[in-house]
Design an enzyme around this catalytic site. Structure first.
Site, PDB file in Angstrom:
ATOM      1  N   GLY A   1       2.782   2.223  10.873  1.00  0.00           N
ATOM      2  CA  GLY A   1       3.712   3.335  10.728  1.00  0.00           C
ATOM      3  C   GLY A   1       4.440   3.696  12.015  1.00  0.00           C
TER       4      GLY A   1
ATOM      5  N   SER B   1       3.735  -2.201  10.253  1.00  0.00           N
ATOM      6  CA  SER B   1       5.196  -2.249  10.410  1.00  0.00           C
ATOM      7  C   SER B   1       5.822  -3.567   9.956  1.00  0.00           C
ATOM      8  CB  SER B   1       5.594  -1.926  11.850  1.00  0.00           C
ATOM      9  OG  SER B   1       5.207  -0.596  12.173  1.00  0.00           O
TER      10      SER B   1
ATOM     11  N   GLU C   1      -5.087  -5.028  10.638  1.00  0.00           N
ATOM     12  CA  GLU C   1      -4.024  -4.043  10.841  1.00  0.00           C
ATOM     13  C   GLU C   1      -4.262  -3.317  12.168  1.00  0.00           C
ATOM     14  OE1 GLU C   1      -2.117  -2.737   6.908  1.00  0.00           O
ATOM     15  OE2 GLU C   1      -3.967  -1.609   7.058  1.00  0.00           O
TER      16      GLU C   1
ATOM     17  N   ASN D   1       0.875  -1.179   0.000  1.00  0.00           N
ATOM     18  CA  ASN D   1       0.000   0.000   0.000  1.00  0.00           C
ATOM     19  C   ASN D   1       0.909   1.225   0.000  1.00  0.00           C
ATOM     20  OD1 ASN D   1      -1.749   2.096   0.544  1.00  0.00           O
ATOM     21  ND2 ASN D   1      -2.281   1.401   2.611  1.00  0.00           N
TER      22      ASN D   1
ATOM     23  N   LYS E   1       0.152   4.272  -0.202  1.00  0.00           N
ATOM     24  CA  LYS E   1      -0.445   5.467   0.430  1.00  0.00           C
ATOM     25  C   LYS E   1      -0.196   6.682  -0.469  1.00  0.00           C
ATOM     26  CE  LYS E   1      -0.073   3.150   4.828  1.00  0.00           C
ATOM     27  NZ  LYS E   1       0.094   3.171   6.260  1.00  0.00           N
TER      28      LYS E   1
ATOM     29  N   HIS F   1      -9.523   1.092   5.444  1.00  0.00           N
ATOM     30  CA  HIS F   1      -8.171   1.272   5.988  1.00  0.00           C
ATOM     31  C   HIS F   1      -8.237   2.178   7.223  1.00  0.00           C
ATOM     32  CE1 HIS F   1      -4.003   2.417   6.465  1.00  0.00           C
ATOM     33  NE2 HIS F   1      -3.718   1.296   5.817  1.00  0.00           N
TER      34      HIS F   1
ATOM     35  N   GLU G   1      -6.467   4.528   8.207  1.00  0.00           N
ATOM     36  CA  GLU G   1      -6.283   5.964   7.959  1.00  0.00           C
ATOM     37  C   GLU G   1      -7.577   6.587   7.432  1.00  0.00           C
ATOM     38  OE1 GLU G   1      -2.694   5.399   5.699  1.00  0.00           O
ATOM     39  OE2 GLU G   1      -1.754   4.783   7.574  1.00  0.00           O
TER      40      GLU G   1
HETATM   41  P1  13P Z   1       3.204   0.394   7.677  1.00  0.00           P
HETATM   42  O1  13P Z   1       3.711  -0.894   7.066  1.00  0.00           O
HETATM   43  O2  13P Z   1       3.921   1.599   7.205  1.00  0.00           O
HETATM   44  O3  13P Z   1       3.109   0.269   9.173  1.00  0.00           O
HETATM   45  O4  13P Z   1       1.686   0.560   7.159  1.00  0.00           O
HETATM   46  C1  13P Z   1       0.812  -0.492   7.227  1.00  0.00           C
HETATM   47  C2  13P Z   1      -0.408  -0.164   6.465  1.00  0.00           C
HETATM   48  O5  13P Z   1      -1.155   0.728   6.817  1.00  0.00           O
HETATM   49  C3  13P Z   1      -0.680  -0.915   5.233  1.00  0.00           C
HETATM   50  O6  13P Z   1      -1.962  -0.679   4.757  1.00  0.00           O
END
Ligand code: 13P
Length: 254
Positions: A174, A214, A168, A10, A12, A96, A98
């Protein structure tokens, strides 16, 4: 039999179009003989068409990072399921964390998007997970169950069967803090149990349950070795080709 691991990046809101296209070309080349895993990338909207072209005919899936629930209409700034499907996408990330936490998306909206995506054969990667507070208060399973119940409301068995669910934990996204393989497996097992109760064993077993939060080359092997982890959803470590390839390699050797 174990499923082939499904590893998705992803991106982002990262990279430029030129970088994304180069990445996709190199990824295709590097993975041309790798049949033991399934991989995919979810680039920003404006890259989708070019990247789908680069990856056409390969086994690498392309997914969008979001859609609107309505098929068309007066929704300034939004993108419909058909629009992303038209670019050559096969998958879409929905729910997601976010989107849920930064943009206030609620379960019913996510559920409507799921139905819209499935109605045109765009496969959702349905993301769920608890916050740090919720985990510390012992509410992980309660939160995950509610997200599953509400997100899957009214979705037919044959569609559930095709789903990818990404667990997740919000506190691991992150932050550099990964859920331990055992912590992740425990929640995955709970998700599989929920699916078994609601839709039966066959459906539950065919659903892919990915872990995200992560994921790095260094922790891939132990995560993917867990019996209930069918794949990984990778954020930060998926925007550098080298680390994404290392993750794919580590996931393929079991
Ligand atoms: P990170 O791998 O940067 O922690 O992000 C995970 C994520 O949100 C994948 O959709």
């Amino acid at each position: 039999m174990r499923k082939k691991p499904f590893i998705v990046g992803n991106w982002k809101m990262n990279l430029t179009l030129a970088e994304g296209v180069e990445f996709a070309k190199s990824l295709r080349k590097s993975l041309q003989n790798k049949n033991e895993i399934i991989s995919g990338i979810c680039p920003p909207f404006t890259f989708l068409k070019d990247i789908s072209r680069v990856l056409e005919g390969s086994s690498i899936c392309v997914g969008a990072q979001n859609i609107h629930s309505e098929k068309n209409g007066a929704y300034t700034g939004e993108i419909s399921a058909l629009m992303v499907k038209d670019t050559g996408c096969t998958h879409v990330l929905l729910g997601h964390s976010e989107r849920r936490h930064l943009f206030g998306e609620i379960d019913s909206f996510i559920n409507a998007k799921m139905k819209t995506a499935l109605s045109i054969d765009l496969k959702p990667i349905f993301c769920i997970g608890e916050t740090l507070n919720e985990r510390e208060e012992g509410k992980t399973k309660y939160v995950v169950k509610n997200q599953l119940k509400n997100g899957l409301l009214g979705i037919a068995r044959n569609h559930v069967e095709e789903l990818v669910i990404a667990y997740e934990p919000v506190w691991a996204i992150g932050t550099g803090k990964t859920a331990s393989p055992e912590q992740a497996n425990e929640v995955h097992s709970f998700i599989r149990g929920f699916l078994t109760d609601e839709y039966g064993k066959d459906v539950a077993n065919s659903v892919y349950i990915q872990y995200g939060g992560s994921v790095k080359p260094e922790n891939t092997k132990e995560l993917i070795a867990q019996p209930e982890i069918d794949g990984l959803l990778v954020g930060g470590a998926s925007i550098k080709l080298e680390s994404f390839l290392k993750i794919i390699d580590a996931a393929s050797i079991q």
